[in-house]
Scaffold this active site. Structure first.
Site, short mmCIF file in Angstrom:
data_model
loop_
_atom_site.label_atom_id
_atom_site.label_comp_id
_atom_site.label_asym_id
_atom_site.label_seq_id
_atom_site.Cartn_x
_atom_site.Cartn_y
_atom_site.Cartn_z
N GLU A 194 -5.30 -8.38 -1.35
CA GLU A 194 -6.03 -8.24 -0.26
C GLU A 194 -7.56 -7.96 -0.39
OE1 GLU A 194 -4.72 -5.71 3.14
OE2 GLU A 194 -2.56 -5.96 2.27
N GLU A 226 0.93 -1.19 -0.04
CA GLU A 226 -0.06 0.07 0.14
C GLU A 226 0.85 1.34 -0.07
OE1 GLU A 226 -2.94 -0.39 3.33
OE2 GLU A 226 -4.21 -1.67 1.90
C1 BG6 Z 1 -4.47 -3.20 4.57
C2 BG6 Z 1 -3.03 -3.59 4.79
O1 BG6 Z 1 -4.57 -1.82 4.81
O2 BG6 Z 1 -5.43 -3.39 5.25
C3 BG6 Z 1 -3.13 -4.69 6.12
O3 BG6 Z 1 -2.07 -3.89 4.06
C4 BG6 Z 1 -4.31 -4.50 6.94
O4 BG6 Z 1 -1.80 -4.71 6.71
C5 BG6 Z 1 -5.47 -4.76 6.15
O5 BG6 Z 1 -4.37 -5.40 8.06
C6 BG6 Z 1 -7.02 -4.58 6.94
O6 BG6 Z 1 -6.86 -3.53 7.81
P1 BG6 Z 1 -6.99 -3.56 9.42
O7 BG6 Z 1 -6.94 -2.40 9.83
O8 BG6 Z 1 -8.54 -4.22 9.21
O9 BG6 Z 1 -6.07 -4.54 9.94
#
Ligand code: BG6
Length: 467
Positions: A362, A173
């Site tokens: 993701e 990111e």
């Molecule tokens: C992304 C990141 O922003 O979202 C991860 O690359 C992160 O590291 C994921 O865990 C989800 O966000 P969160 O805050 O719910 O863990």
């Protein structure tokens, strides 16, 4: 019905070193910037004292329990697992001449374990962390020298794992530095826009150098970038809203433009000028940036809206990225708006723009889970979220978009990035640990575990409501 997903589609899951491994000082590991943020990426930066215990110090103890976890991923049929290498396991302070062998050996063991089951690694070089030594001594990415330290680290791991890892990502990111500069580029709170963009520039040059090194060192290696795909819609059809939406989308697409097209896009000149931003870009930097990525990867959790109406902007502050809520969408328990169609739209936007293969690295739903009296966890909400998003991925593939794979976020519960919570769970596998760090760390299959296994086994044919 034949599947819309291509043969050899890389189904799997994604985690990150600092959110799963724990063992934050084991085998010579140095402190990372993440170790100094026990409250998460938006939390205060706190000096560590021996004996302090932030939840990430143990996380889910993947460092020791990975054989069991990989076996569970294999049971779901994973073709691919995305994780990151903790830079501080390899170069504990960041500026050493030689790497830490114990750290290198850990990732050898991990990749060998994955190979046993035919699970391909997809490895992020830097996922929301860098050696704290570099932040403290050199001012992080604000210092040009950090490019060289990163290149040494990247070349070291490419050499070491070139026969084990074929898919790489540079910075997780990368556009997040605009919102969380310490996490992204190791700069302190209150840094100016010029300082942040200078640090980002150094990171973009380092990313391009890593791409070059990967192409030189890893036979048949492919390397991508990683964007937070926070696609924005205009809240209304007022032309001013549309224009502002385009401008704000360019805030993050800028990173992809540099990484995929090999140089700064024209619109940044005006943006820098009008915002008084000074960035030193040498001819050598420009030359380095010409080395472009092989594929685009991104995270997708939600879309957001943009308006030029100040009153409506005011109400949006609760959202981590200050996005204005979309009145047509429901939200997760954490206020993240759920928009599966947005994923199809985003895939098309990125493919139209770059004409490079895309990898969704993701996507997922953070939710609280309940263990029933019989021990089961019936996470239908998670199944529905993922099903609906995957249906839209299939649609995008039908639109002609080239999609290499899909790794859902947090296939096993892990520490959340934004607030370092365990209770915000993404997994198909439950981990017994709470926000205070209590629990046995025992693993347990959720209902979604069996659902995802079926999706992979059928190459997506078992998804519901496909058009
Ligand atoms: C992304 C990141 O922003 O979202 C991860 O690359 C992160 O590291 C994921 O865990 C989800 O966000 P969160 O805050 O719910 O863990």
């Amino acid at each position: 019905m034949s599947s819309k997903f291509p043969d050899h589609f890389l189904w799997g899951g994604a985690v990150a070193a600092n959110q799963v491994e724990g063992a934050y000082q084991t085998d010579g590991k140095g402190l990372s910037t993440s170790d100094l943020q026990p409250q998460g990426i938006f939390g205060a930066v706190t000096p560590r004292v021996d004996g302090d215990s932030g939840i990430k110090d143990v996380a889910i103890d993947f460092y020791h329990r990975y054989p069991q976890d990989i076996a569970l991923f294999a049971e779901m049929g994973f073709k691919c697992l995305r994780t990151s290498i903790a830079w501080t396991r390899i170069f504990p302070q960041g500026d050493e001449e030689t790497p830490n062998e114990a750290g290198l050996a850990f990732y050898d063991r991990l990749f060998d374990e994955m190979a046993k089951y035919g699970i391909q690694p997809l490895i992020t070089l830097s996922h929301y962390e860098m050696p704290y030594g570099l932040a403290k001594k050199y001012g992080g990415w604000g210092n040009r020298k950090t490019i060289g330290f990163f290149e040494r680290y990247a070349r070291t791991v490419f050499e070491r794992y070139k026969h084990k890892v074929k898919h790489w990502l540079t910075f997780n990111e990368i556009n997040m530095s605009l919102h969380a500069p310490f996490t992204g580029v190791g700069l302190p709170e209150g840094s100016s826009k010029s300082e942040i963009y200078q640090a980002i520039h150094h990171q973009l040059v380092a990313s391009a150098k890593a791409v070059k090194a990967c192409h030189e060192i890893v036979p048949e290696g492919k390397i991508g970038n990683m964007l937070l795909g926070g696609i924005l819609y205009p809240l209304s059809c007022r032309p001013e809203d549309l224009l502002e939406t385009q401008r704000q989308n360019r805030d993050w697409l800028f990173f992809g433009d540099v990484q995929a097209r090999g140089g700064y896009p024209a619109y940044m000149k005006r943006y820098f000028r009008e915002n008084g931003i000074q960035v030193e870009i040498t001819a050598e930097d420009q030359q380095a940036l010409r080395e472009t990525i092989d594929f685009i990867s991104f995270s997708y959790y939600m879309s957001g809206c943009v308006t030029t109406d100040e009153a409506q902007n005011e109400t949006a502050r609760a959202n981590i990225l200050n996005m204005v809520p979309n009145p047509h969408l429901a939200s997760s328990e954490w206020g993240w708006q759920i928009d599966p169609i947005g994923l199809r739209y985003l895939l098309n936007v990125l493919y139209d723009r770059y004409q490079k293969p895309l990898f969704i690295v993701e996507n997922g739903l953070g939710a609280k889970d309940r263990i029933e009296a019989d021990g089961s966890i019936n996470d239908d909400y998670r199944i529905n979220y993922l099903n609906d998003h995957l249906v839209q991925v299939a649609e995008a593939i039908d639109d002609g978009v080239e999609v290499m794979g899909y790794t859902s976020w947090g296939p096993i519960d892990l520490v959340s990035a934004s607030k370092a919570e365990m209770s915000k769970r993404y997994g198909f596998i439950y981990v017994d640990r709470d926000d205070a760090g209590n629990g046995s760390l025992e693993r347990r299959r959720k209902k979604s575990f069996y659902w995802y296994r079926d999706v992979i086994q059928s190459n997506g044919n078992s998804l519901k409501d496909q058009g």
